[in-house]
Scaffold this active site. Structure first.
Site, PDB file in Angstrom:
ATOM      1  N   VAL A 160       0.827  -1.213   0.000  1.00 15.19           N
ATOM      2  CA  VAL A 160       0.000   0.000   0.000  1.00 15.19           C
ATOM      3  C   VAL A 160       0.864   1.268   0.000  1.00 15.19           C
ATOM      4  O   VAL A 160       0.635   2.189  -0.790  1.00 15.19           O
ATOM      5  CB  VAL A 160      -0.964   0.001   1.221  1.00 15.19           C
ATOM      6  CG1 VAL A 160      -1.839   1.248   1.210  1.00 15.19           C
ATOM      7  CG2 VAL A 160      -1.829  -1.252   1.216  1.00 15.19           C
ATOM      8  N   LYS A 162      -6.497  -2.288   9.232  1.00 10.92           N
ATOM      9  CA  LYS A 162      -7.770  -2.688   9.868  1.00 10.92           C
ATOM     10  C   LYS A 162      -7.572  -3.365  11.208  1.00 10.92           C
ATOM     11  O   LYS A 162      -8.373  -3.222  12.121  1.00 10.92           O
ATOM     12  CB  LYS A 162      -8.613  -3.560   8.937  1.00 10.92           C
ATOM     13  CG  LYS A 162      -7.875  -4.693   8.232  1.00 10.92           C
ATOM     14  CD  LYS A 162      -7.394  -4.301   6.863  1.00 10.92           C
ATOM     15  CE  LYS A 162      -6.253  -5.198   6.448  1.00 10.92           C
ATOM     16  NZ  LYS A 162      -6.274  -5.625   5.097  1.00 10.92           N
ATOM     17  N   GLY A 176      -0.712  -9.562  -4.698  1.00 15.91           N
ATOM     18  CA  GLY A 176      -0.624  -8.564  -3.621  1.00 15.91           C
ATOM     19  C   GLY A 176      -1.953  -8.333  -2.917  1.00 15.91           C
ATOM     20  O   GLY A 176      -2.165  -7.273  -2.333  1.00 15.91           O
ATOM     21  N   LYS A 219     -13.043  -5.802   9.452  1.00 16.67           N
ATOM     22  CA  LYS A 219     -13.706  -4.808   8.598  1.00 16.67           C
ATOM     23  C   LYS A 219     -15.174  -4.619   8.985  1.00 16.67           C
ATOM     24  O   LYS A 219     -15.667  -3.488   9.008  1.00 16.67           O
ATOM     25  CB  LYS A 219     -13.573  -5.220   7.133  1.00 16.67           C
ATOM     26  CG  LYS A 219     -12.118  -5.092   6.639  1.00 16.67           C
ATOM     27  CD  LYS A 219     -11.889  -5.781   5.321  1.00 16.67           C
ATOM     28  CE  LYS A 219     -10.479  -5.580   4.809  1.00 16.67           C
ATOM     29  NZ  LYS A 219     -10.139  -6.453   3.692  1.00 16.67           N
TER      30      LYS A 219
HETATM   31  N1  HSE Z   1      -5.960  -8.965   2.495  1.00 15.09           N
HETATM   32  C1  HSE Z   1      -6.968  -7.979   2.322  1.00 15.09           C
HETATM   33  C2  HSE Z   1      -8.018  -8.518   1.359  1.00 15.09           C
HETATM   34  C3  HSE Z   1      -6.357  -6.721   1.787  1.00 15.09           C
HETATM   35  O1  HSE Z   1      -7.729  -9.496   0.657  1.00 15.09           O
HETATM   36  O2  HSE Z   1      -9.131  -8.003   1.326  1.00 15.09           O
HETATM   37  C4  HSE Z   1      -7.277  -5.549   1.727  1.00 15.09           C
HETATM   38  O3  HSE Z   1      -7.750  -5.183   2.994  1.00 15.09           O
END
Ligand code: HSE
Length: 410
Positions: A12, A99, A181, A199
């Site tokens: 990021v 998060k 990624g 989340k």
């Molecule tokens: N690993 C997380 C996903 C990255 O795959 O959603 C984004 O928050």
């Protein structure tokens, strides 16, 4: 001019640097002033055009007199917590995509930010590039929000899509997600549902004012799902999705993460690949859906830079959150659903009778082909989730059943 310091030049952070440098004109036009990259902290070396801005000492970012906004993209809790806290205490605005940090330490960090009169922003923590936190707070701010549900993890949605459409194995799909990624440094956080749990915790906090503490939220991942589950889902006209759900009721609130079978016609059923979607219900607007790339360098960096831009435009943000801190966390959803269960023995009169003794109205599903001769599946009658799960356990004691999947009639 506003100066930004980045801590963590990984998936990021490198995307944030790229936007600040390459889209500087767009940002400056929208902000009404220049937004400049003032420094980057990472222990690794990078051969990039801005390598002269690098430091290995985070203090040179979070305590630098000329840095206005600290962008934290390290991930994890230990050092990220220390640096974010120090940045806020030094009077810096902080933007983070982390998060885990927000879903566990967000309350304390938000309090420090409020005390110091700075902003702690985390749009990129949920849904990657999808604008959702700010729209909930602002554009839907006139509503009492009562429901949030969505596909909140890009890695697992990518895996489920590849398993269903590409026929690839779970392991191969996970490897692909890592190469792109999408996955966390330790992908078990994705696969076991912890990332989605963080989340939904954050989204419920923004929507209803529930605590930033994801330990109260039940979660299941996709680690027990198989390609055969996808075939059964197809036979039933459904798609398997890892769903995060949160609900606010007069008597309390509830949030959870679990695999669900959604009708193919449901808007969330056709959210595929790394895409995420969040459906929100407000008392005035009814249902609203947000959709976009849920992970990956550029989309997540886009959300981070959106927060940076908003801070530059409105450094003295006023107002707060709705609160529901007096309401308890409830143990189950009130909504009734069905369960989908796979039974690993042949469908005989005896096994059928065993199922019917527990689920009198079970609907039996048998797939064609030799590979499925010694197994069958069933969809239970509709009922309360807890009660159906108890009965599924009872059936498992009688017959070898796989993990149940929620079969939602949305
Ligand atoms: N690993 C997380 C996903 C990255 O795959 O959603 C984004 O928050």
């Amino acid at each position: 001019m506003a100066k930004v310091g980045i801590i963590g030049h990984g998936v990021v952070g490198s995307g944030v640097a790229s936007i600040l440098l390459e889209n500087a004109d767009v940002l400056a036009a929208r902000a009404g002033e220049k937004i400049e990259l003032g420094g980057v902290c990472d222990l690794r070396e990078f051969d990039v055009s801005y390598k002269h801005l690098f430091t290995k000492d985070a203090q040179e970012i979070y305590a630098a007199p000329d840095i206005d906004i600290v962008v934290e993209c390290m991930g994890g809790k230990g050092l990220a917590y220390k640096f974010v806290k120090a940045a806020l205490e030094n009077g810096k605005h902080v933007v983070t995509s982390n998060k885990e940090l927000i879903a566990t330490c967000g309350t304390e960090l938000e309090a420090i930010a409020a005390k110091k009169g700075v902003q702690l922003r985390y749009e990129a923590s949920c849904g990657g590039g999808i604008p959702v936190i700010k729209p909930l707070e602002e554009d839907l701010g006139a509503n009492r929000l009562t429901r949030v549900a969505g596909i909140l993890n890009g890695t697992t949605n990518y895996i489920l899509t590849r398993m269903r459409e590409g026929g690839v194995s779970f392991e191969t799909a996970l490897e692909e997600a890592q190469q792109r990624g999408y996955a966390e440094a330790d992908p078990s956080a994705d696969v076991l549902g912890w990332d989605a749990r963080r989340k939904i915790c954050i989204l419920a906090h923004v929507a209803f004012g529930t605590p930033l503490d994801d330990s109260a939220i039940c979660s299941e991942g996709i680690d027990k799902l198989t390609q055969e589950d996808m075939l059964y889902a197809r036979e039933l006209g459904r798609a398997v999705k890892l769903l995060g759900m949160a609900e606010l009721l007069p008597e309390g609130w509830r949030a959870s993460v679990a695999p669900a079978m959604l009708p193919d016609t449901h808007p969330l059923a056709c959210v595929n690949d790394v895409f995420n979607a969040v459906m929100v219900h407000g008392d005035r607007v009814d249902d609203v859906m947000f959709y976009g790339r849920g992970a990956g360098t550029a989309p997540t960096a886009s959300a981070v830079c959106g927060d940076v831009l908003d801070i530059v435009r409105h450094p003295k943000k006023v107002g707060g959150r709705v609160e529901c801190s007096e309401l308890p966390a409830l143990s189950s959803f009130t909504r009734e659903l069905h369960l989908f269960l796979r039974v690993n023995v042949a469908l005989t009169e005896e096994t059928r009778a065993a199922v019917v003794s527990v689920f009198p109205q079970a609907r039996f599903v048998q797939l064609d082909g030799e590979a499925f001769a010694d197994e069958f599946a069933l969809v239970t009658e509709q009922g309360a989730e807890d009660e159906l799960l108890r009965r599924a356990e009872k059936l498992t004691a009688m017959l070898p059943c796989g993990a149940p999947i929620r079969y939602l009639t949305l």
